[in-house]
Design an enzyme around this catalytic site. Structure first.
Site, PDB file in Angstrom:
ATOM      1  N   SER A 208       1.645  -1.415  -7.422  1.00  0.00           N
ATOM      2  CA  SER A 208       1.558  -2.836  -8.157  1.00  0.00           C
ATOM      3  C   SER A 208       0.207  -3.705  -7.520  1.00  0.00           C
ATOM      4  CB  SER A 208       2.753  -3.387  -8.460  1.00  0.00           C
ATOM      5  OG  SER A 208       3.392  -3.792  -7.287  1.00  0.00           O
TER       6      SER A 208
ATOM      7  N   LEU B 250       0.820  -1.184   0.205  1.00  0.00           N
ATOM      8  CA  LEU B 250       0.004  -0.025   0.041  1.00  0.00           C
ATOM      9  C   LEU B 250       0.752   1.262   0.144  1.00  0.00           C
ATOM     10  CD1 LEU B 250      -2.528  -1.048   2.663  1.00  0.00           C
ATOM     11  CD2 LEU B 250      -2.992  -0.815   0.413  1.00  0.00           C
TER      12      LEU B 250
HETATM   13  N1  PPS Z   1      -5.151   6.882  -6.583  1.00  0.00           N
HETATM   14  C1  PPS Z   1      -3.913   6.565  -6.039  1.00  0.00           C
HETATM   15  N2  PPS Z   1      -3.834   5.343  -5.628  1.00  0.00           N
HETATM   16  C2  PPS Z   1      -2.376   5.110  -5.163  1.00  0.00           C
HETATM   17  N3  PPS Z   1      -1.432   5.959  -5.141  1.00  0.00           N
HETATM   18  C3  PPS Z   1      -1.622   6.838  -5.648  1.00  0.00           C
HETATM   19  C4  PPS Z   1      -2.890   7.568  -5.951  1.00  0.00           C
HETATM   20  N4  PPS Z   1      -2.885   8.775  -6.389  1.00  0.00           N
HETATM   21  C5  PPS Z   1      -1.573   9.044  -6.186  1.00  0.00           C
HETATM   22  N5  PPS Z   1      -0.844   8.151  -5.836  1.00  0.00           N
HETATM   23  C6  PPS Z   1       0.756   8.199  -5.361  1.00  0.00           C
HETATM   24  O1  PPS Z   1       1.276   7.580  -6.612  1.00  0.00           O
HETATM   25  C7  PPS Z   1       2.160   6.578  -6.143  1.00  0.00           C
HETATM   26  C8  PPS Z   1       1.449   5.194  -6.624  1.00  0.00           C
HETATM   27  O2  PPS Z   1       1.985   5.037  -7.944  1.00  0.00           O
HETATM   28  P1  PPS Z   1       2.321   3.467  -8.364  1.00  0.00           P
HETATM   29  O3  PPS Z   1       3.067   3.920  -9.701  1.00  0.00           O
HETATM   30  O4  PPS Z   1       3.389   2.917  -7.506  1.00  0.00           O
HETATM   31  O5  PPS Z   1       1.043   2.849  -8.468  1.00  0.00           O
HETATM   32  S1  PPS Z   1       0.667   1.564  -9.322  1.00  0.00           S
HETATM   33  O6  PPS Z   1       1.643   0.636  -9.119  1.00  0.00           O
HETATM   34  O7  PPS Z   1       0.573   1.982 -10.801  1.00  0.00           O
HETATM   35  O8  PPS Z   1      -0.718   1.323  -8.637  1.00  0.00           O
HETATM   36  C9  PPS Z   1       1.759   6.421  -4.543  1.00  0.00           C
HETATM   37  O9  PPS Z   1       3.178   6.438  -3.995  1.00  0.00           O
HETATM   38  P2  PPS Z   1       3.557   5.567  -2.821  1.00  0.00           P
HETATM   39  O10 PPS Z   1       2.939   6.282  -1.729  1.00  0.00           O
HETATM   40  O11 PPS Z   1       5.173   5.583  -2.846  1.00  0.00           O
HETATM   41  O12 PPS Z   1       3.018   4.091  -2.889  1.00  0.00           O
HETATM   42  C10 PPS Z   1       1.186   7.666  -4.191  1.00  0.00           C
HETATM   43  O13 PPS Z   1       2.082   8.734  -3.658  1.00  0.00           O
HETATM   44  N1  ADP Z   2       9.378  -0.266  10.070  1.00  0.00           N
HETATM   45  C1  ADP Z   2       9.302   0.431   9.066  1.00  0.00           C
HETATM   46  N2  ADP Z   2       9.388   0.100   7.618  1.00  0.00           N
HETATM   47  C2  ADP Z   2       9.298   1.039   6.505  1.00  0.00           C
HETATM   48  N3  ADP Z   2       8.787   2.304   6.945  1.00  0.00           N
HETATM   49  C3  ADP Z   2       8.483   2.772   8.154  1.00  0.00           C
HETATM   50  C4  ADP Z   2       8.688   1.814   9.409  1.00  0.00           C
HETATM   51  N4  ADP Z   2       8.239   2.491  10.361  1.00  0.00           N
HETATM   52  C5  ADP Z   2       8.005   3.682   9.916  1.00  0.00           C
HETATM   53  N5  ADP Z   2       8.154   3.785   8.651  1.00  0.00           N
HETATM   54  C6  ADP Z   2       8.102   5.140   7.935  1.00  0.00           C
HETATM   55  O1  ADP Z   2       6.536   4.888   7.163  1.00  0.00           O
HETATM   56  C7  ADP Z   2       6.748   5.773   5.959  1.00  0.00           C
HETATM   57  C8  ADP Z   2       6.776   4.960   4.629  1.00  0.00           C
HETATM   58  O2  ADP Z   2       6.679   5.803   3.589  1.00  0.00           O
HETATM   59  P1  ADP Z   2       7.340   5.378   2.210  1.00  0.00           P
HETATM   60  O3  ADP Z   2       8.495   4.596   2.512  1.00  0.00           O
HETATM   61  O4  ADP Z   2       7.092   6.586   1.333  1.00  0.00           O
HETATM   62  O5  ADP Z   2       5.965   4.422   1.820  1.00  0.00           O
HETATM   63  P2  ADP Z   2       5.619   3.799   0.377  1.00  0.00           P
HETATM   64  O6  ADP Z   2       6.812   4.137  -0.630  1.00  0.00           O
HETATM   65  O7  ADP Z   2       5.111   2.308   0.530  1.00  0.00           O
HETATM   66  O8  ADP Z   2       4.676   4.849   0.159  1.00  0.00           O
HETATM   67  C9  ADP Z   2       8.229   6.426   6.106  1.00  0.00           C
HETATM   68  O9  ADP Z   2       7.788   7.922   6.688  1.00  0.00           O
HETATM   69  C10 ADP Z   2       8.853   5.659   7.124  1.00  0.00           C
HETATM   70  O10 ADP Z   2       9.823   6.357   7.823  1.00  0.00           O
END
Ligand code: PPS
Ligand code: ADP
Length: 203
Positions: free
Chosen positions: A111, A38
């Site tokens: 993904s 997520l």
């Molecule tokens: N609708 C929606 N759902 C999920 N995520 C969203 C959405 N809109 C924007 N974002 C931001 O875009 C990042 C996800 O992009 P991805 O390319 O990893 O998504 S996917 O694999 O195509 O589902 C995701 O980044 P991460 O937080 O790093 O996972 C979000 O910051």
């Molecule tokens: N055990 C842990 N493993 C990974 N991230 C953690 C953990 N504990 C706290 N965090 C925090 O959770 C957040 C995760 O954000 P991020 O790495 O950007 O997630 P994603 O790429 O899945 O969206 C960061 O702020 C990170 O410091």
């Protein structure tokens, strides 16, 4: 099929320098570490920590990260199911090029669909795809909310938000399962390194 988009007049080129030689030169076995989970689960944070450890171990790596790829290669793709499928398809092809080059690739994308992850796995050579499930309960991702996106999604300001208004299909048999509500960032990164060492991807 013929016409402008046809591949009928295109011929695959074999390279003089083989993928095996490229990998041997780097003293590592190429692999894609496919982080899935997520938003806010910790994919990016843990992938960066693993990248750092591998770099210090003199391995040749490259990190492909969701937001960055969406600002360049995949600019223009949104979050509908169709666009996510195309997003992951293109990233899979990029991963394949990097593994052909002998690299260890870390990819950090939500993904959310099992079928798309399976397609990327099928694109790779045997044992060159390692699924890393960054398993963090939705409640914790929402508490972390590092980008404030869950708050917006709950208010209905972001459509198709994974976990809220769009599904996340959990991996059923990931090679590596990281429970970030139980292990620290450093411990999670070490878990990945341990896998790579014990499976002879790195020395
Ligand atoms: N609708 C929606 N759902 C999920 N995520 C969203 C959405 N809109 C924007 N974002 C931001 O875009 C990042 C996800 O992009 P991805 O390319 O990893 O998504 S996917 O694999 O195509 O589902 C995701 O980044 P991460 O937080 O790093 O996972 C979000 O910051
Ligand atoms: N055990 C842990 N493993 C990974 N991230 C953690 C953990 N504990 C706290 N965090 C925090 O959770 C957040 C995760 O954000 P991020 O790495 O950007 O997630 P994603 O790429 O899945 O969206 C960061 O702020 C990170 O410091």
């Amino acid at each position: 099929m013929s016409g402008e988009n046809s591949t009928e007049n295109i011929v695959w080129h074999n390279h003089q320098v083989s993928r095996e030689r490229r990998a041997e030169q780097k003293a590592q076995k190429p692999v894609v570490l496919w982080f899935t989970g997520l938003s806010g689960s910790g994919k990016s944070t843990i992938a960066n920590a693993v990248d750092e450890l591998l770099n210090r171990n003199s391995n040749h790596t490259y990190l492909l990260d969701g937001d960055n790829i969406r600002m360049g290669l995949n600019k223009g793709l949104g979050f509908s199911e169709e666009d996510r499928v195309e997003n992951i398809r293109r990233i899979g092809e990029v991963c394949k090029l990097f593994t052909d080059a002998g690299m260890i690739v870390l990819s950090a994308f939500v993904s959310p669909f099992t079928e798309d992850r399976a397609k990327v796995r099928a694109l790779m050579q045997a044992n060159e795809f390692v699924e890393v499930f960054v398993d963090t309960p939705l409640e914790i991702c929402e508490q972390r909310d590092p980008k404030g996106l869950y708050q917006k999604a709950r208010k209905g300001e972001i459509p198709n938000f994974t976990g809220i208004s769009s599904p996340y299909e959990k991996p059923e048999a990931p090679e590596i399962h990281l429970k970030t509500d139980e292990v620290s960032i450093e411990a999670a990164a070490q878990q990945v390194l341990h896998y790579l060492r014990t499976h002879n991807y790195i020395s």
